[in-house]
Design a protein around this motif. Structure first.
Motif: not given
Length: 241
Positions: A26-47
């Motif tokens: 719980q102390p490490h959880l961050e609330a976020v919103t995400f929008e349509l077509r937003e990338h949460l991560f991209r191919a071959d980039q650090t997650i």
């Protein structure tokens, strides 16, 4: 996030954690919103994060010489960033938001630290990875052996499971990307599903009218992965009408 209570969370993995495991996360959880077509991560980039959707849908997509197509989707039943759970910090796939929403996320370093401290937490997350692999395998099976109409029916059912309401804001263009099919073919498939009363299509929106009929059209392309998820976690993908 000191005030975050496990009882108000919708993500089923987070709600499945034991109170002790949740207290550590719980102390490490961050609330976020995400929008349509937003990338949460991209191919071959650090997650950088593992994301636990509360609302909305994230699609794992593959980019090929023949175009982009979806290989799996995640909603409030799971997490985005399975590679990190497996100890890998990147993947050849990208993650794109299919339906805008809200989520909690945890940084990669914090995730690894809590998994090292809590074997039961690691085991829970690995069980989800297993069910996601089953879903990806079922997608490959559907793409190889089923018609565009059957595949669209499956995809709409999976989207409906995660959006949890009958009105789904979807365009023909977006569905063609997710299915890896040409837009004219998707348009014809939508018209077929509409002609039998399974859905109603309007500009930028699909409304589910007869879920049972849609399941009949999808046939065995749908249900296998969903049953495995229910078996592993002892609760179904939630549906609210």
């Amino acid at each position: 996030m000191a005030q975050l209570q496990q009882s108000i969370i919708r993500n089923r993995l987070l709600t499945s954690l034991s109170p002790d495991d949740f207290a550590l996360v719980q102390p490490h959880l961050e609330a976020v919103t995400f929008e349509l077509r937003e990338h949460l991560f991209r191919a071959d980039q650090t997650i950088a994060h593992v994301t636990f959707p509360e609302y909305g849908i994230a699609s794992i997509v593959a980019d090929t010489g023949e175009g982009r197509f979806e290989v799996g989707m995640v909603g409030s039943e799971g997490l985005v960033g399975t590679a990190l759970v497996l100890g890998v910090d990147r993947t050849p796939h990208s993650c794109m938001v299919q339906a805008a929403g809200e989520a909690f996320r945890i940084g990669a370093g914090d995730l690894h630290a809590v998994m090292d401290q809590r074997p039961a937490l690691r085991a829970l997350l690995l069980r989800f990875v297993h069910t996601f692999i089953v879903q990806v395998s079922q997608t490959a099976y559907a793409n190889a052996g089923y018609s565009i109409e059957e595949r669209l029916a499956r995809w709409l059912l999976m989207t409906h499971d995660r959006l949890e309401h009958d009105d789904m804001p979807l365009t023909h263009e977006f569905m063609s990307i997710m299915l890896g099919s040409r837009r004219p073919g998707v348009t014809i498939a939508v018209q077929m599903l509409e002609s039998v009363g399974a859905i109603r299509a309007t500009r930028g929106n699909i409304t589910l009218r007869d879920r049972e009929k849609l399941e009949q059209i999808a046939g065995q392309s749908y249900g296998f992965a969903e049953k495995e998820y229910s078996n592993v976690f002892q609760f179904p993908i939630k549906r609210e009408r």
